[in-house]
Write a protein that holds these residues in place. Structure first.
Motif, PDB file in Angstrom:
ATOM      1  N   HIS A 169       0.774  -1.280   0.106  1.00 51.64           N
ATOM      2  CA  HIS A 169      -0.125   0.101   0.037  1.00 51.64           C
ATOM      3  C   HIS A 169       0.848   1.180  -0.022  1.00 51.64           C
ATOM      4  CE1 HIS A 169      -3.125   2.806   1.104  1.00 51.64           C
ATOM      5  NE2 HIS A 169      -2.352   3.358   2.133  1.00 51.64           N
ATOM      6  N   GLN A 173       1.372   4.415  -3.061  1.00 49.72           N
ATOM      7  CA  GLN A 173       1.228   5.786  -2.510  1.00 49.72           C
ATOM      8  C   GLN A 173       2.424   6.434  -3.260  1.00 49.72           C
ATOM      9  OE1 GLN A 173      -1.872   6.405  -1.845  1.00 49.72           O
ATOM     10  NE2 GLN A 173      -2.216   4.224  -1.900  1.00 49.72           N
ATOM     11  N   VAL A 269       1.976   3.633   8.364  1.00 48.61           N
ATOM     12  CA  VAL A 269       0.937   2.549   8.489  1.00 48.61           C
ATOM     13  C   VAL A 269       1.213   1.772   9.953  1.00 48.61           C
ATOM     14  CG1 VAL A 269      -0.190   0.450   7.822  1.00 48.61           C
ATOM     15  CG2 VAL A 269       0.456   2.372   6.127  1.00 48.61           C
ATOM     16  N   THR A 285      -3.724   5.287   9.196  1.00 46.67           N
ATOM     17  CA  THR A 285      -4.041   3.938   8.443  1.00 46.67           C
ATOM     18  C   THR A 285      -3.433   2.960   9.245  1.00 46.67           C
ATOM     19  OG1 THR A 285      -3.827   4.986   6.428  1.00 46.67           O
ATOM     20  CG2 THR A 285      -3.228   2.931   6.341  1.00 46.67           C
ATOM     21  N   ASP A 324      -7.481   2.042   5.187  1.00 44.29           N
ATOM     22  CA  ASP A 324      -6.764   3.198   4.513  1.00 44.29           C
ATOM     23  C   ASP A 324      -7.451   4.595   5.027  1.00 44.29           C
ATOM     24  OD1 ASP A 324      -5.539   4.678   2.861  1.00 44.29           O
ATOM     25  OD2 ASP A 324      -6.315   3.860   0.916  1.00 44.29           O
ATOM     26  N   SER A 328      -1.333   7.648   5.409  1.00 44.23           N
ATOM     27  CA  SER A 328      -0.367   6.907   4.393  1.00 44.23           C
ATOM     28  C   SER A 328      -0.595   7.571   2.939  1.00 44.23           C
ATOM     29  CB  SER A 328      -0.731   5.492   4.263  1.00 44.23           C
ATOM     30  OG  SER A 328      -2.059   5.385   3.885  1.00 44.23           O
ATOM     31  N   HIS A 329      -0.882   8.905   2.939  1.00 43.00           N
ATOM     32  CA  HIS A 329      -1.114   9.542   1.522  1.00 43.00           C
ATOM     33  C   HIS A 329      -0.184  10.843   1.857  1.00 43.00           C
ATOM     34  CE1 HIS A 329      -4.400   6.865   0.237  1.00 43.00           C
ATOM     35  NE2 HIS A 329      -4.723   6.614   1.388  1.00 43.00           N
TER      36      HIS A 329
END
Length: 330
Positions: A169, A173, A269, A285, A324, A328-329
């Motif tokens: 994940h 990103q 995360v 996340t 999500d 984590s973005h």
């Protein structure tokens, strides 16, 4: 006080079926067992646990030995164990091992001295003391981590796969230098989460380095120090996979100290959801493990093991899911 005959009449079954259902016998049809438990609850029936177990000279008590009572993951397991045990008249005694093999061994000794009916434990490491339980014939079930060199019922999560999915994940990103903060060497969950992290990097042909990995105890203080070490390097990670929610508290402290923000500056995360994870800015996340279900399944297995200690051991592996959120973005 309602009697076992009252429960049988309410459920429309024999008293023998009530006895088997409330003792966790695997031979009882699940629908019948649920009907019996409902009838017992509606009537307020309380089995005479100590009398019921007098033949085996066991108390109607289950010992639950967990690694860290302050960790919401383990408290959710404890709640699951208690809910199932309470339905059939067992009490649960909670013990906190602090990932300490000596402390775990002392609690096992006490459990044997008090003649508890069974033990559920999250093993502190490979040098576990369950041999004493096996020698006495006391039923036991492992949760979260298997017991090396012991055939036992165990309830696990596929934590290696979950770590790989969380790392994938972060790669998706756009993070380039993904670090991993995991627990002590030799602790199965810590080793598996590191292995899953490396699996994902390898699958994506992504750059990895031992300089991006740190181990600490499963606590906030150690994780804070480890995160500060990672982030003070000339080429620090731009994202972190954190092995549990106690550790992520230390990671967030470290980020705040050096003026970095999750998501915007460093992707994060963490394993295990917690009530406060959604309240952070940005929300965290997480890899959510089914902790309550681990507890309920472990309790059911233990009750079945108490009823019949000759049953072949089982391994139950549950799945985790990535939730999500914005940390984590970029």
């Amino acid at each position: 006080m309602p009697t076992i005959s009252d429960v049988a009449a309410r459920a429309g079954v024999s008293t023998a079926t009530v006895s088997r259902a409330l003792n966790g016998k695997a031979t009882v049809d699940p629908e019948l067992a649920a009907r019996v438990r409902l009838a017992a609850t509606e009537l307020g029936y309380q089995p005479n646990g100590p009398a019921r177990n007098l033949r085996r000279q066991e108390a109607a008590v289950v010992a639950l030995i967990i690694s860290d009572v302050e960790n919401p993951f383990f408290t959710a397991i404890a709640r699951g164990v208690e809910d199932v045990a309470h339905q059939v008249g067992y009490s649960v005694v909670l013990c906190n091992s602090d990932e300490n093999a000596e402390k775990e061994s002392r609690y096992i000794d006490i459990a044997l001295q008090e003649r508890v009916a069974g033990v559920i434990l999250s093993p502190s490491g490979p040098a576990t003391s369950v041999t004493k339980l096996a020698a006495r014939g006391t039923a036991y079930v492992a949760v979260d981590r298997p017991l090396p060199d012991h055939d036992s019922d165990v309830v696990l999560v596929d934590t290696r796969l979950a770590a790989a999915q969380a790392t994938a994940h972060l790669i998706a990103q756009g993070y380039e230098r993904i670090g991993c903060l995991t627990g002590p060497s030799g602790v199965r969950t810590a080793d598996d989460r590191l292995a899953g992290y490396r699996d994902a990097l390898k699958a994506a042909k992504h750059r990895g380095s031992t300089r991006l990995v740190r181990r600490s105890e499963y606590k906030a203080a150690g994780a804070r120090r480890a995160a500060l070490e990672l982030l003070s390097q000339p080429e620090p990670p731009d994202a972190l996979l954190v092995a549990n929610n106690a550790m992520v508290v230390g990671v967030l402290q470290a980020l705040q100290e050096i003026g970095l923000r999750p998501g915007r500056d460093v992707g994060v995360v963490a394993f295990d959801d917690a009530p406060w994870a959604e309240l952070l800015d940005p929300p965290l996340t997480v890899v959510a493990q089914p902790a309550y279900e681990i507890g309920t399944e472990a309790a059911r297995l233990l009750l079945a093991r108490i009823a019949d200690n000759t049953r072949p051991p089982t391994v139950t592996t549950l799945g985790a899911r990535l939730i999500d959120r914005a940390s984590s973005h970029r």
